[in-house]
Scaffold this motif. Structure first.
Motif, PDB file in Angstrom:
ATOM      1  N   VAL B  32      -6.377  67.662 -20.005  1.00 38.75           N
ATOM      2  CA  VAL B  32      -7.647  67.678 -19.282  1.00 38.75           C
ATOM      3  C   VAL B  32      -8.565  66.587 -19.803  1.00 38.75           C
ATOM      4  O   VAL B  32      -8.564  66.253 -20.982  1.00 38.75           O
ATOM      5  CB  VAL B  32      -8.450  68.999 -19.413  1.00 38.75           C
ATOM      6  CG1 VAL B  32      -8.016  70.019 -18.419  1.00 38.75           C
ATOM      7  CG2 VAL B  32      -8.474  69.510 -20.817  1.00 38.75           C
ATOM      8  N   GLY B  33      -9.356  66.082 -18.866  1.00 35.48           N
ATOM      9  CA  GLY B  33     -10.446  65.181 -19.227  1.00 35.48           C
ATOM     10  C   GLY B  33     -11.704  66.032 -19.228  1.00 35.48           C
ATOM     11  O   GLY B  33     -11.957  66.810 -20.158  1.00 35.48           O
ATOM     12  N   GLY B  34     -12.478  65.944 -18.173  1.00 36.00           N
ATOM     13  CA  GLY B  34     -13.698  66.747 -18.075  1.00 36.00           C
ATOM     14  C   GLY B  34     -13.421  68.220 -17.844  1.00 36.00           C
ATOM     15  O   GLY B  34     -14.266  69.070 -18.119  1.00 36.00           O
ATOM     16  N   GLY B  35     -12.261  68.527 -17.296  1.00 34.87           N
ATOM     17  CA  GLY B  35     -11.922  69.916 -17.000  1.00 34.87           C
ATOM     18  C   GLY B  35     -12.569  70.458 -15.744  1.00 34.87           C
ATOM     19  O   GLY B  35     -12.354  71.613 -15.360  1.00 34.87           O
ATOM     20  N   SER B  36     -13.352  69.626 -15.063  1.00 35.80           N
ATOM     21  CA  SER B  36     -14.140  70.131 -13.925  1.00 35.80           C
ATOM     22  C   SER B  36     -13.260  70.577 -12.769  1.00 35.80           C
ATOM     23  O   SER B  36     -13.660  71.394 -11.958  1.00 35.80           O
ATOM     24  CB  SER B  36     -15.124  69.063 -13.441  1.00 35.80           C
ATOM     25  OG  SER B  36     -14.443  67.965 -12.885  1.00 35.80           O
ATOM     26  N   LEU B  39      -9.920  73.489 -14.755  1.00 37.96           N
ATOM     27  CA  LEU B  39     -10.293  74.852 -15.151  1.00 37.96           C
ATOM     28  C   LEU B  39     -10.373  75.770 -13.941  1.00 37.96           C
ATOM     29  O   LEU B  39     -10.061  76.961 -14.032  1.00 37.96           O
ATOM     30  CB  LEU B  39     -11.631  74.864 -15.894  1.00 37.96           C
ATOM     31  CG  LEU B  39     -11.659  74.342 -17.332  1.00 37.96           C
ATOM     32  CD1 LEU B  39     -13.017  74.633 -17.964  1.00 37.96           C
ATOM     33  CD2 LEU B  39     -10.554  74.932 -18.184  1.00 37.96           C
ATOM     34  N   GLN B  40     -10.791  75.221 -12.799  1.00 40.57           N
ATOM     35  CA  GLN B  40     -10.898  76.069 -11.597  1.00 40.57           C
ATOM     36  C   GLN B  40      -9.505  76.549 -11.180  1.00 40.57           C
ATOM     37  O   GLN B  40      -9.313  77.708 -10.813  1.00 40.57           O
ATOM     38  CB  GLN B  40     -11.572  75.332 -10.430  1.00 40.57           C
ATOM     39  CG  GLN B  40     -12.702  74.367 -10.785  1.00 40.57           C
ATOM     40  CD  GLN B  40     -13.835  74.972 -11.609  1.00 40.57           C
ATOM     41  OE1 GLN B  40     -13.926  76.189 -11.762  1.00 40.57           O
ATOM     42  NE2 GLN B  40     -14.702  74.132 -12.153  1.00 40.57           N
ATOM     43  N   LEU B  52      -3.340  73.528 -23.526  1.00 40.22           N
ATOM     44  CA  LEU B  52      -4.240  72.617 -22.828  1.00 40.22           C
ATOM     45  C   LEU B  52      -4.565  71.503 -23.815  1.00 40.22           C
ATOM     46  O   LEU B  52      -5.110  71.755 -24.888  1.00 40.22           O
ATOM     47  CB  LEU B  52      -5.511  73.371 -22.430  1.00 40.22           C
ATOM     48  CG  LEU B  52      -6.364  72.731 -21.346  1.00 40.22           C
ATOM     49  CD1 LEU B  52      -5.572  72.577 -20.056  1.00 40.22           C
ATOM     50  CD2 LEU B  52      -7.606  73.581 -21.078  1.00 40.22           C
ATOM     51  N   LYS B  56     -10.637  64.544 -24.331  1.00 41.43           N
ATOM     52  CA  LYS B  56     -12.003  64.089 -24.645  1.00 41.43           C
ATOM     53  C   LYS B  56     -12.218  63.829 -26.125  1.00 41.43           C
ATOM     54  O   LYS B  56     -13.151  63.136 -26.510  1.00 41.43           O
ATOM     55  CB  LYS B  56     -13.029  65.131 -24.193  1.00 41.43           C
ATOM     56  CG  LYS B  56     -13.238  65.182 -22.712  1.00 41.43           C
ATOM     57  CD  LYS B  56     -14.374  66.123 -22.349  1.00 41.43           C
ATOM     58  CE  LYS B  56     -14.130  67.565 -22.773  1.00 41.43           C
ATOM     59  NZ  LYS B  56     -13.003  68.203 -22.090  1.00 41.43           N
ATOM     60  N   ILE B 107     -20.888  67.731 -11.944  1.00 38.78           N
ATOM     61  CA  ILE B 107     -19.476  67.343 -12.056  1.00 38.78           C
ATOM     62  C   ILE B 107     -19.364  65.868 -12.395  1.00 38.78           C
ATOM     63  O   ILE B 107     -18.525  65.470 -13.206  1.00 38.78           O
ATOM     64  CB  ILE B 107     -18.699  67.714 -10.777  1.00 38.78           C
ATOM     65  CG1 ILE B 107     -18.577  69.236 -10.684  1.00 38.78           C
ATOM     66  CG2 ILE B 107     -17.303  67.076 -10.772  1.00 38.78           C
ATOM     67  CD1 ILE B 107     -17.900  69.755  -9.449  1.00 38.78           C
ATOM     68  N   ASN B 109     -21.330  64.277 -14.236  1.00 38.86           N
ATOM     69  CA  ASN B 109     -21.670  64.185 -15.657  1.00 38.86           C
ATOM     70  C   ASN B 109     -20.514  64.611 -16.559  1.00 38.86           C
ATOM     71  O   ASN B 109     -20.517  64.323 -17.752  1.00 38.86           O
ATOM     72  CB  ASN B 109     -22.876  65.068 -15.980  1.00 38.86           C
ATOM     73  CG  ASN B 109     -24.181  64.429 -15.527  1.00 38.86           C
ATOM     74  OD1 ASN B 109     -24.262  63.214 -15.358  1.00 38.86           O
ATOM     75  ND2 ASN B 109     -25.205  65.252 -15.326  1.00 38.86           N
ATOM     76  N   ALA B 110     -19.581  65.363 -16.010  1.00 40.68           N
ATOM     77  CA  ALA B 110     -18.461  65.866 -16.815  1.00 40.68           C
ATOM     78  C   ALA B 110     -17.141  65.215 -16.425  1.00 40.68           C
ATOM     79  O   ALA B 110     -16.275  64.999 -17.276  1.00 40.68           O
ATOM     80  CB  ALA B 110     -18.341  67.387 -16.640  1.00 40.68           C
TER      81      ALA B 110
END
Ligand SMILES: Cc1cc2nc3c(=O)[nH]c(=O)nc-3n(C[C@H](O)[C@H](O)[C@H](O)COP(=O)(O)OP(=O)(O)OC[C@H]3O[C@@H](n4cnc5c(N)ncnc54)[C@H](O)[C@@H]3O)c2cc1C
Ligand code: FES
Ligand code: FES
Lengths: 206, 327
Positions: B32-36, B39-40, B52, B56, B107, B109-110
């Motif tokens: 994962v990077g931002g996970g935005s 995660l969903q 995981l 980052k 999103i 921003n993340a």
């Protein structure tokens, strides 16, 4: 704590409420004794032994909290269920509604879409951290003056997005304010007043 | 979410070797990077990795560097950083606008650029735990008989997802390259070749193997005299994926087109390059009529589902608009 050792179920939230703000003020809170799988929203489906829990330090509103979390716990869950900071809401839990918005290192983000274990060393600001003592933040005051909240569920998220915008751009125009709040849904459809509150707070600041 | 172990890695090499190890051990792992986005999917039990791998924590992988000939963008650069970077805004306007049109402020921003390009489809059947669709190992793509109003009209079948990324069409139009790190080292390939059609493999959207990750995007600076636009249509003004998006770049000398790029988002399972329309435009002057004709050529061969016929005209109109704005 005695109670917990004897196995009485004491919810994290009522426990923190019980010890009150003064005690929290300076404390580094250890929640190591509390099993969070008793809290609502956690199911005890831990797959591997070991590896999936961690004790971390979160810096929230300038205070350090020591807390044991599951790796899968989101920041929103930990703020609410472990730290008792329930101003941060969980609506969709999918990065869609913005009720969970907090400010991380100066940027607004969805706390439901960040794992708590990713948050070590970051500065987290929640709606509880805006007021200075009894003095509300000018943006909170503007939300009151402009009837920003209707049902109020989205309000803390709206305020945190508005705050992040004002931190970056103290004098936004209306389009910028709308864009700044565009990641926050309001089921009551109170958008015009939320935008007006942000603009009013900006106008008041010198 | 099913329980998993988060691992903060310190280097690309560590990430790759962990991925390789877990793959060999037949354990499920994801980066994962931002996970935005990811995660969903985990919350909806569409994916349930045991590990995981958090990228980052890799220091310095979020750079945006302007060099001779183009920009190097690290995998962890956030959408907001790409949108607001002054030189990106000046020289790669369509990338800056595409990044700024993606999702919501929270999103952007993340969310990272690599995550944006590698995000899984936002098809409601794919994301719902109530449907075991083709892409998740089931038998059917439910869009065909179900509700496919936001789905593909070009290049689809047997799965009708559309590629959800806003930055992908802009980057393909810009001729970007993508750097991939794996167990045998690094390789740089044209971004256009990164995406996979469902007719080739309907269970994946890109060529990444289990132990490979994206580390960098290289974007050549467009030639002087180029103009580009990114247009995105969505159901509402606040965050939403594109119903149709069009990235256009026109390089002209005088009023004559030397080269044009027309790439669509929201219409196909990959960013869809309208090569025939690009060919048609070469040597022409762009006016209402040529722009309209280019749009029609770009949509030749479109096969809409019962619910998304409207996308054909919408895409034609957006191409026309984009070309007129780029001329
Ligand atoms: C409500 C909502 C609306 C959205 N709207 C839009 C939109 O309008 N436009 C748009 O473009 N996107 C949209 N997104 C998608 C997406 O979340 C973001 O665009 C973001 O850029 C994803 O980046 P991330 O770093 O958070 O990705 P992550 O969630 O960290 O990862 C996404 C995927 O990429 C993979 N990945 C991440 N980094 C790498 C890497 N370095 N190498 C290999 N694989 C990698 C992950 O394994 C995962 O499969 C939306 C998402 C949500 C939840
Ligand atoms: S609860 Fe996080 S965005 Fe809705
Ligand atoms: S005030 Fe009710 S959801 Fe916004």
């Amino acid at each position: 704590m005695e109670d917990e050792k004897k196995g009485t179920r004491l919810s994290r939230r009522s426990f923190l409420k019980g010890i009150g703000g003064g005690a929290i003020g300076t404390a580094v809170i250890s929640t190591g004794l509390v099993k969070s799988d008793s809290a609502e929203g956690y199911s005890p489906e831990t797959s591997g032994a070991g590896g999936n829990r961690a004790t971390i330090t979160l810096k929230v509103n300038g205070k350090a909290y020591r807390v044991e979390v599951e790796h899968r716990s989101t920041l929103a869950e930990v703020l609410r269920d472990e730290l008792g900071l329930t101003g941060t809401k969980i609506g969709c839990d999918r990065g869609e509604c913005g009720a969970c918005t907090v400010i991380i290192n100066g940027h607004n983000m969805y706390a439901c879409s960040q794992l708590a274990v990713w948050m070590q060393g970051k500065d987290i600001l929640t709606v509880e951290g805006l007021a200075k003592g009894d003095k509300l933040d000018p943006l909170q005051e503007a939300f009151i003056e402009h009837d920003g909240p209707q049902c109020g569920f989205c309000t803390s998220g709206q305020i945190m997005s508005g705050k992040a915008l004002l931190m970056k751009n103290p004098k936004p125009d209306e389009a910028q304010a709308r864009r700044g709040l565009s990641g926050n849904l309001c089921r009551c459809g109170n958008y015009n007043r939320e935008v007006a509150a942000v603009l009013a707070a900006a106008a008041k600041s010198s | 979410m099913k329980s998993f172990e988060n691992i903060d890695v310190k280097s690309v090499r560590e990430a790759v070797s962990l991925l390789q190890k877990f793959h060999q051990q037949k354990k499920s792992a994801a980066v994962v990077g931002g996970g935005s986005e990811y995660l969903q999917l985990m919350k909806d039990h569409v994916v349930e990795p045991d590990y995981l791998i958090n990228l980052k924590s890799i220091p310095g992988l979020d750079y945006i560097k302007e060099e001779r000939g183009g920009f190097r963008i690290g995998a962890l650069a956030k959408l907001v950083e790409i949108e607001e970077h002054p030189a990106v805004r000046e020289k790669l306007l369509i990338l800056s606008s595409a990044a700024g049109e993606a999702a919501s402020p929270q999103i952007r921003n993340a969310g990272t650029i690599a995550g944006n390009l590698c995000q899984r489809p936002f098809c409601w059947y794919f994301r719902s735990s109530n449907f075991t669709c083709l892409r998740k190992g089931g038998q059917v793509c439910y869009t065909v008989t179900g509700d496919g109003r936001f789905h593909a009209i070009l290049g689809a079948g047997p799965s009708y997802i559309v590629h959800p990324s806003d930055t992908a069409p802009a980057l393909v139009a810009l001729g970007a390259q993508i750097k991939i790190a794996g167990p045998t080292g690094e390789k740089m390939i044209p971004l256009e070749k990164f995406f996979v059609l469902p007719s080739v493999d309907y269970k994946r959207e890109n060529i990444l193997n289990p132990a490979e990750i994206v580390t960098e995007i290289f974007v050549p600076t467009p030639k002087a005299g180029s103009k580009g636009f990114y247009h995105k249509v969505r159901e509402r003004l606040a965050w939403d994926h594109a119903i149709v998006a069009v990235a256009t770049i026109v390089e002209s000398s005088g009023s004559v087109v030397r080269a044009a790029r027309v790439v669509m988002g929201g219409v196909a399972p990959i960013p869809w390059r309208a090569a025939k329309a690009e060919e048609f435009l070469r040597g022409k002057r762009i006016d209402e009529a040529t722009a309209k004709q280019a749009g029609e050529i770009a949509l030749e061969g479109a096969k809409p589902l019962k619910d998304n016929v409207y996308k054909v005209k919408m895409a034609q109109d957006l191409i026309q608009r984009g070309l007129l704005a780029s001329a």
